[in-house]
Scaffold this motif. Structure first.
Motif, PDB file in Angstrom:
ATOM      1  N   UNK A 149      12.842  87.642  50.341  1.00 18.60           N
ATOM      2  CA  UNK A 149      12.213  87.379  49.273  1.00 18.60           C
ATOM      3  C   UNK A 149      12.707  88.464  47.996  1.00 18.60           C
ATOM      4  N   UNK A 150      12.394  89.611  48.396  1.00 21.17           N
ATOM      5  CA  UNK A 150      12.875  91.063  47.576  1.00 21.17           C
ATOM      6  C   UNK A 150      14.334  90.658  47.330  1.00 21.17           C
ATOM      7  N   UNK A 151      15.107  90.215  47.796  1.00 20.21           N
ATOM      8  CA  UNK A 151      16.675  90.015  47.748  1.00 20.21           C
ATOM      9  C   UNK A 151      16.457  88.939  46.674  1.00 20.21           C
TER      10      UNK A 151
ATOM     11  N   UNK B  93      41.657  89.389  55.291  1.00 19.47           N
ATOM     12  CA  UNK B  93      42.290  89.732  53.906  1.00 19.47           C
ATOM     13  C   UNK B  93      41.760  88.689  52.854  1.00 19.47           C
ATOM     14  N   UNK B  94      41.679  87.283  53.305  1.00 22.31           N
ATOM     15  CA  UNK B  94      41.402  86.235  52.378  1.00 22.31           C
ATOM     16  C   UNK B  94      39.831  86.355  51.927  1.00 22.31           C
ATOM     17  N   UNK B  95      39.164  86.945  52.531  1.00 22.23           N
ATOM     18  CA  UNK B  95      37.734  87.120  52.005  1.00 22.23           C
ATOM     19  C   UNK B  95      37.321  88.412  51.580  1.00 22.23           C
ATOM     20  N   UNK B  96      38.162  89.454  51.603  1.00 21.69           N
ATOM     21  CA  UNK B  96      37.755  90.765  51.221  1.00 21.69           C
ATOM     22  C   UNK B  96      37.565  90.634  49.536  1.00 21.69           C
ATOM     23  N   UNK B  97      38.594  90.228  48.942  1.00 25.08           N
ATOM     24  CA  UNK B  97      38.153  90.235  47.456  1.00 25.08           C
ATOM     25  C   UNK B  97      36.857  89.574  46.837  1.00 25.08           C
ATOM     26  N   UNK B  98      36.423  88.592  47.726  1.00 25.54           N
ATOM     27  CA  UNK B  98      35.207  87.753  47.324  1.00 25.54           C
ATOM     28  C   UNK B  98      33.807  88.242  47.918  1.00 25.54           C
ATOM     29  N   UNK B  99      34.001  89.262  48.634  1.00 23.47           N
ATOM     30  CA  UNK B  99      32.552  89.712  49.504  1.00 23.47           C
ATOM     31  C   UNK B  99      31.678  90.140  48.246  1.00 23.47           C
ATOM     32  N   UNK B 100      31.892  90.637  47.406  1.00 23.04           N
ATOM     33  CA  UNK B 100      30.866  91.089  46.165  1.00 23.04           C
ATOM     34  C   UNK B 100      30.332  90.036  45.697  1.00 23.04           C
ATOM     35  N   UNK B 101      30.853  88.854  45.529  1.00 24.58           N
ATOM     36  CA  UNK B 101      30.486  87.705  44.898  1.00 24.58           C
ATOM     37  C   UNK B 101      28.920  87.061  45.451  1.00 24.58           C
ATOM     38  N   UNK B 102      28.518  86.779  44.623  1.00 19.62           N
ATOM     39  CA  UNK B 102      27.014  86.113  44.654  1.00 19.62           C
ATOM     40  C   UNK B 102      27.251  84.897  45.632  1.00 19.62           C
ATOM     41  N   UNK B 103      26.171  84.965  46.783  1.00 17.91           N
ATOM     42  CA  UNK B 103      26.148  83.890  47.672  1.00 17.91           C
ATOM     43  C   UNK B 103      27.501  83.745  48.569  1.00 17.91           C
ATOM     44  N   UNK B 104      28.368  84.847  48.504  1.00 20.55           N
ATOM     45  CA  UNK B 104      29.517  84.604  49.188  1.00 20.55           C
ATOM     46  C   UNK B 104      29.429  85.163  50.744  1.00 20.55           C
ATOM     47  N   UNK B 105      29.678  84.490  51.764  1.00 20.50           N
ATOM     48  CA  UNK B 105      29.504  84.847  53.175  1.00 20.50           C
ATOM     49  C   UNK B 105      30.701  84.797  54.011  1.00 20.50           C
ATOM     50  N   UNK B 106      31.655  85.879  54.181  1.00 19.11           N
ATOM     51  CA  UNK B 106      32.686  85.964  54.963  1.00 19.11           C
ATOM     52  C   UNK B 106      32.400  85.547  56.249  1.00 19.11           C
ATOM     53  N   UNK B 107      31.303  85.758  56.907  1.00 20.36           N
ATOM     54  CA  UNK B 107      31.033  85.213  58.342  1.00 20.36           C
ATOM     55  C   UNK B 107      29.834  84.507  58.249  1.00 20.36           C
ATOM     56  N   UNK B 108      29.630  83.241  58.291  1.00 16.18           N
ATOM     57  CA  UNK B 108      28.707  82.268  58.400  1.00 16.18           C
ATOM     58  C   UNK B 108      27.785  82.315  59.507  1.00 16.18           C
ATOM     59  N   UNK B 109      28.212  82.934  60.383  1.00 19.21           N
ATOM     60  CA  UNK B 109      27.500  83.021  61.834  1.00 19.21           C
ATOM     61  C   UNK B 109      26.358  84.019  61.813  1.00 19.21           C
ATOM     62  N   UNK B 110      26.342  84.899  60.804  1.00 19.52           N
ATOM     63  CA  UNK B 110      25.515  85.996  60.814  1.00 19.52           C
ATOM     64  C   UNK B 110      24.518  85.569  59.671  1.00 19.52           C
TER      65      UNK B 110
ATOM     66  N   UNK C 266      21.516  85.924  53.337  1.00 17.67           N
ATOM     67  CA  UNK C 266      21.653  85.173  51.997  1.00 17.67           C
ATOM     68  C   UNK C 266      22.906  85.260  51.339  1.00 17.67           C
ATOM     69  N   UNK C 267      23.552  86.343  51.416  1.00 17.28           N
ATOM     70  CA  UNK C 267      25.123  86.383  50.778  1.00 17.28           C
ATOM     71  C   UNK C 267      24.697  86.907  49.405  1.00 17.28           C
ATOM     72  N   UNK C 268      23.641  87.709  48.997  1.00 14.19           N
ATOM     73  CA  UNK C 268      23.346  88.291  47.748  1.00 14.19           C
ATOM     74  C   UNK C 268      23.073  89.723  47.845  1.00 14.19           C
ATOM     75  N   UNK C 269      23.026  90.162  48.857  1.00 15.86           N
ATOM     76  CA  UNK C 269      22.554  91.655  49.072  1.00 15.86           C
ATOM     77  C   UNK C 269      23.634  92.516  48.740  1.00 15.86           C
ATOM     78  N   UNK C 270      25.046  92.006  49.007  1.00 11.75           N
ATOM     79  CA  UNK C 270      26.103  92.980  48.647  1.00 11.75           C
ATOM     80  C   UNK C 270      26.381  92.975  47.042  1.00 11.75           C
TER      81      UNK C 270
END
Length: 492
Positions: free
Chosen positions: A317-319, A429-446, A449-453
């Motif tokens: 919720x804080x995120x 390498x494909x996911x690395x440029x996008x990990x800072x984007x909102x709601x982007x998750x490189x590993x969906x098994x973990x 929310x994808x917004x922390x970073x």
């Protein structure tokens, strides 16, 4: 000063370089027009040359006419010599200003010339051809031994028994004709160049009325894609491009409205969830810490799950609240003089207990000196905890998490560099440029929310710092935080 000027001038030239559709269009138009103009120029100059040379040839042919040949043949048949007939003919010849007449014997010697000068024996290809041709006639265009360019027509003179006794050769200079043809050709080429320039400029103006709005559309769509939904495109023409601008403006307005509704919904839900979650977590902790004598193991375990999951939901919720503030531009900092390394150590103290409990080893190296910055202490702790939490989530129990802080100079300013490395699954390498984007998750098994970073990156940016991420898949990830300091740390 001169070098700066030259550099600016070259930069301006490069900025005006014609590219894309404009370049292809101009190459096509210029290529086609130049091809057509070249063909037209060749045809025009050829026709002009044919016209002028035909006029000259008609003048020469009129001098070397059948009547002139008949005059000599009749005189010879009446017993006169070629020389006497030639002298009489030259005396009465009326076109001496425009043409020159040579009377040549059957051995190729010039008996007499209408210009009155003696002519030495010379090679005359038209004379040889006329002597060999059945019709006894030949034409020559070329230069004489004196370098003068002429057009000549040679007619064979025969006696009554069909014996070739000589020839009449009529010539006229064509140097002036060639100069006139050249002048006309240059004039035609100049006119063609003016027309070509007009075509190029008009096409360039026309294509820019298309390209300039398209560039504006392209820039606007890029800004919209980056999240700037306030961008609108100015409609300049009531055509297809104007309709496209209207469509994109409408789309941006609808996206902006939907985005505002989404943010309002997230903000409302987050606030509505925060109060009951706080109550659930508080009562769960109270019951857990209360009298446990009459509580069975299943209930104890259930209470622990409630507290743990309530805490996890509270963090989520804080995120969401931070994300809502980030989207609406309401995320602010409560700045004060803060010891960044002290805040990092405090965060590590809380984190290490949890990491060890879950089977991870944490090693850190932090200088024992004050590290003062104008910062928000709580937000910095949030940054450190988010990155450490990610290192924990994406690593296997038994692996190491390494933290190192050191000082650095960047553009003459003092910074602290905090590096946090793990030995987890890493990022492709494909996911690395996008990990800072909102709601982007490189590993969906973990879980996450994808917004922390994204929130973490924004907090670092608000502190005038920046965050780098390096990763190798299946080996680990290194996150480096660079934060500016108020002053250089004192090394004691």
């Amino acid at each position: 000063m001169s070098n700066d000027f030259n550099a600016d001038y070259i930069t301006k030239i490069k900025s005006k370089k014609i590219e894309g559709i404009t370049r292809r269009w101009l190459i096509l138009i210029i290529g086609l027009v130049v091809l057509l103009f070249t063909i037209a120029f060749i045809v025009c100059t050829s026709l002009i040359k044919v016209y002028y040379y035909s006029s000259v040839e008609s003048i020469v042919n009129s001098a070397a006419s059948d009547s002139a040949v008949n005059y000599f043949e009749n005189n010879i048949n009446n017993g006169e010599s070629l020389e006497s007939s030639a002298a009489l003919y030259i005396d009465t010849y009326s076109n001496k200003d425009s043409t020159t007449v040579w009377i040549v014997d059957n051995e190729g010697n010039v008996i007499i010339s209408s210009n009155g000068f003696a002519v030495e024996k010379q090679k005359m290809s038209d004379y040889q051809s006329a002597m060999e041709n059945e019709d006894g006639k030949a034409k020559f265009v070329g230069k004489l031994t004196n370098g003068q360019k002429v057009m000549a027509v040679c007619r064979v003179i025969k006696s009554s028994d069909n014996t070739k006794v000589g020839a009449i050769r009529v010539m006229t200079a064509v140097d002036n004709v060639d100069r006139q043809i050249t002048s006309i050709s240059v004039l035609i080429a100049f006119i063609f160049l003016i027309i070509l320039a007009i075509i190029i400029l008009s096409n360039l103006y026309f294509i820019r009325t298309i390209i300039t709005p398209l560039k504006e559309v392209n820039q606007a769509t890029k800004k919209i894609a980056e999240g700037n939904l306030d961008v609108r495109i100015e409609k300049k023409y009531n055509d297809e491009i104007g309709d496209l601008a209207d469509s994109i403006n409408t789309m941006a307005s609808e996206i902006e409205t939907a985005d505002k509704m989404k943010n309002d919904f997230i903000s409302t839900i987050s606030h509505e969830l925060r109060t009951p979650l706080t109550s659930i977590k508080g009562w769960g902790e109270t019951l857990t810490l209360g009298n446990q004598d009459n509580v069975d193991e299943l209930t104890k375990k259930g209470l622990q799950v409630i507290v743990k999951e309530a805490g996890r939901l509270e963090g989520f919720v804080e995120e969401l609240l931070d994300f809502s503030r980030l989207q609406s531009g309401r995320m602010t900092l409560r700045l004060a003089n803060v010891d960044i390394l002290a805040e990092l150590e405090e965060t590590l103290f809380t984190f290490i207990e949890r990491a060890v409990r879950e089977g991870y080893e944490v090693k850190y190296s932090i200088p024992e000196v004050p590290c003062i910055a104008n910062a928000d202490a709580n937000r910095l702790k949030q940054v450190f905890m988010n990155i450490l939490d990610n290192a924990l989530k994406y690593s296997r129990p038994g692996s190491k998490i390494l933290v190192k802080a050191e000082f650095e100079k960047r553009d003459g300013k003092d910074f602290v560099k905090i590096a946090i490395a793990d030995q987890g699954c890493g990022i492709s390498a494909e996911d690395l440029p996008h990990v800072k984007e909102k709601f982007y998750k490189a590993n969906v098994s973990v879980k996450g929310s994808g917004i922390g970073l994204a929130v973490t990156t924004e907090i670092v940016n608000l502190h005038n710092g920046f965050l780098d991420i390096d990763s190798v898949e299946n080996k680990g990830t290194l996150v480096t935080i660079h934060l500016p300091l108020l002053e250089a740390p004192s090394q004691n």
